[in-house]
Design a protein around this motif. Structure first.
Motif, PDB file in Angstrom:
ATOM      1  N   ARG A 272      29.828  25.582  33.821  1.00 32.05           N
ATOM      2  CA  ARG A 272      30.208  26.821  34.510  1.00 32.05           C
ATOM      3  C   ARG A 272      31.148  26.526  35.676  1.00 32.05           C
ATOM      4  O   ARG A 272      32.157  27.195  35.875  1.00 32.05           O
ATOM      5  N   GLY A 275      34.496  24.655  34.326  1.00 32.09           N
ATOM      6  CA  GLY A 275      35.236  25.369  33.289  1.00 32.09           C
ATOM      7  C   GLY A 275      35.452  24.500  32.059  1.00 32.09           C
ATOM      8  O   GLY A 275      36.184  24.873  31.146  1.00 32.09           O
ATOM      9  N   THR A 277      34.163  23.313  28.774  1.00 27.77           N
ATOM     10  CA  THR A 277      33.097  23.637  27.824  1.00 27.77           C
ATOM     11  C   THR A 277      32.731  22.421  26.983  1.00 27.77           C
ATOM     12  O   THR A 277      33.543  21.538  26.737  1.00 27.77           O
ATOM     13  N   THR A 461      35.663  32.716  32.265  1.00 23.90           N
ATOM     14  CA  THR A 461      36.281  31.706  33.122  1.00 23.90           C
ATOM     15  C   THR A 461      37.791  31.830  32.968  1.00 23.90           C
ATOM     16  O   THR A 461      38.300  31.913  31.857  1.00 23.90           O
ATOM     17  N   THR A 463      41.589  30.265  34.447  1.00 14.66           N
ATOM     18  CA  THR A 463      42.287  29.271  35.271  1.00 14.66           C
ATOM     19  C   THR A 463      43.714  29.740  35.512  1.00 14.66           C
ATOM     20  O   THR A 463      44.418  30.118  34.575  1.00 14.66           O
ATOM     21  N   ARG A 472      40.216  28.178  39.601  1.00 14.70           N
ATOM     22  CA  ARG A 472      39.378  28.643  38.506  1.00 14.70           C
ATOM     23  C   ARG A 472      38.479  29.768  38.999  1.00 14.70           C
ATOM     24  O   ARG A 472      37.870  29.660  40.063  1.00 14.70           O
ATOM     25  N   LEU A 474      35.383  32.736  38.101  1.00 19.95           N
ATOM     26  CA  LEU A 474      34.243  32.981  37.229  1.00 19.95           C
ATOM     27  C   LEU A 474      33.771  34.413  37.453  1.00 19.95           C
ATOM     28  O   LEU A 474      33.712  34.878  38.589  1.00 19.95           O
TER      29      LEU A 474
END
Ligand code: KIV
Ligand code: ZN
Length: 501
Positions: A272, A275, A277, A461, A463, A472, A474
């Motif tokens: 999280r 960013g 994954t 998310t 960027t 970034r 959220l």
């Protein structure tokens, strides 16, 4: 049973992953979770790298207890004194200093001879020892270093006061056969005079295998990162090495003090915040790591779990999350559950998070731990809001161009805008971009559902990049378009702070 120290470098080498930089609040949040996980040493950053890194390491050293806090420093006086300033208030602290030792690095990068590199390493370990008790030295690019010279450097730094010698496979070049035998040669030479640590990069996909080979041959510390993030192809993955030791205790006869039930939560938090994954088929923490698709496997599992499952999902904290709170839960239960999850928020933050929780409970029947984590993580890492979302609505469909209305508070002034786009998110982003007059480019946009179900919290998310600065953002909401707007605004606020610092 041997006990292997886990040295986590998510906040230092992990942060060197492209696009994974974290601000001080985010680093603090990860550091607190690393303590809950039971990490022995946290490499909090490279203080000389930037004032932001210095501040983050200092805050972690001052505010996080329960693990030793490590500051990285090149074998240079200024770096070492700076690292010391950053970590000095931590109850447990270590300076980790390094110098390249391979011919390739010395000839082309440092342009000095071996003698000079040895002298610098020796003197800088001595200097570090004059400041702190616990010093670690790394001969960088060790796996491409002449073994005789490597042993000479290792013996010299131990004599100068290093109690841990870390052997980095800086470019991920070694195979596990070679690396294991390299560690054995070092162990045979130094015995128990210092702890041997290993730091393996994953360029050939061998970082975990190399670290395990090192443990078998005498290493007492492993450097690793959550989800294996790090420079280029990343570092040895903490969860893989720890679960290998735990699952195959019969073979390795070694263990760690990691509370493996915290693995999933830590992995999710790092995903999280950075960013980055995790691939679905990643060992231990990938979404498919415990998903059995084939009929034969499912049949076996229903009869006896051991047929196809070598790790119990609950051992990494992956049990089916219980229903924790609902619409009628009060402030007290909310606060208690957050505390159980390890969050200690100020009274003011609890109040804000509780309001968000009540709002969520109106939209979503069941609220799980993951929902609460998403809710509070944006609260903890909160940043000043120059742009604030006040209201928005979107109209979209198959036969009309999506249209968005957005109302923002910009530096306390209300500004509204309606715009069109190729899709609902595009329309909202165009309206926000026009209000904020941003010149940033959208580099990445990612959406994920936090828990199952159509009423799940959606987490977005984003960027952004502007003039070489990235940020970034959220956002989480049961409405995925609102979550997208929140994420964009969050990223714009961070960019605003960066630009105006
Ligand atoms: O990969 C490496 O060699 C490093 C050192 C600083 C230990 O990260
Ligand atoms: Zn590294």
């Amino acid at each position: 049973m041997r006990y292997i120290k886990i040295f986590d470098t998510t906040l230092r080498d992990g942060e060197q992953s492209p696009g994974a930089s974290m601000n001080a609040d985010e680093k603090l949040q990860v550091a607190r979770q690393l303590v809950r996980l039971g990490i022995d040493l946290i490499e909090a950053g490279f203080p000389i790298a930037s004032p932001g890194d210095f501040e983050a390491v200092k805050r972690i050293a001052n505010e996080v207890q329960g693990a030793s806090i490590v500051g990285l420093a090149r074998a240079k006086e200024q770096d070492i004194r700076n690292a010391y300033e950053a970590i000095k208030d931590a109850p447990l602290k270590r300076i980790h200093t390094f110098h390249s030792t391979s011919d390739i690095h010395l000839k082309y990068q440092y342009r000095i001879d071996k003698e000079e590199a040895l002298k610098r390493s020796y003197e800088m370990v001595q200097l570090s020892r004059s400041l702190v008790e616990d010093v670690e030295f790394s001969p960088m690019d060790a796996t491409r270093t002449d073994i005789h010279y490597l042993l000479e450097v290792i013996e010299a730094v131990i004599e100068a006061g290093a109690s841990t010698v870390n052997i980095p496979d800086t470019v991920g070049y070694a195979t596990h056969f070679e690396f294991g035998s390299l560690i054995k040669t070092i162990k045979d030479r130094i015995g128990d005079k210092a702890v041997i640590s290993v730091h393996c990069h994953n360029d050939l996909g061998l970082a975990v295998a190399n670290s395990l080979a090192a443990i078998i041959n005498g290493a007492g510390q492993v450097e690793c990162t959550i989800n294996g993030i790090g420079e280029r192809a990343g570092n040895c993955s903490m969860e893989e090495v720890v679960m290998s030791l735990k699952t195959r205790k019969d073979f390795f006869r070694a263990d760690t003090k990691i509370n493996t039930k915290e693995i999933m939560r830590t992995s999710r938090l790092v995903t999280r915040i950075t960013g980055m994954t995790v691939q679905p088929n990643k060992a231990i923490v990938g979404a498919n790591a415990f998903a059995h698709e084939s009929g034969i496997h499912q049949d076996g599992l229903l009869k006896e779990k051991m047929t196809y499952e070598i790790i119990r999902p609950e051992d990494i904290g992956l049990q089916k999350t219980e229903l924790v709170l609902g619409k009628h839960s009060g402030r007290h239960a909310f606060k208690a559950r957050l505390q159980e999850l390890g969050y200690s928020l100020s009274a003011e933050d609890i109040e804000i998070a509780f309001k968000k929780f009540k709002h969520l409970a109106d939209q979503k029947k069941y609220i799980f731990d993951e929902d609460l984590e998403a809710l509070v993580s944006t609260e903890i890492a909160k940043i000043p809001e120059f742009y604030k979302l006040v209201d928005m609505s979107v109209a979209s469909g198959m036969h009309s161009k999506p249209k968005a209305y957005v109302k923002l508070k910009v530096n306390n002034e209300i500004v509204e805008k309606t715009d069109f786009g190729d899709g609902p998110v595009d329309a909202v982003y165009k309206a926000i971009a026009s209000i904020t007059q941003t010149k940033s480019n959208l580099l990445k946009f990612e959406v994920k559902g936090i828990t199952g179900g159509t009423d799940a919290l959606g987490e977005v998310t984003v960027t952004l990049e502007e003039d070489g600065k990235t940020s970034r953002g959220l956002g989480a909401d049961t409405d995925i378009i609102v979550a997208s707007a929140k994420a964009y605004i969050n990223a714009l606020n961070k960019l605003y702070i960066k630009k105006n610092k």
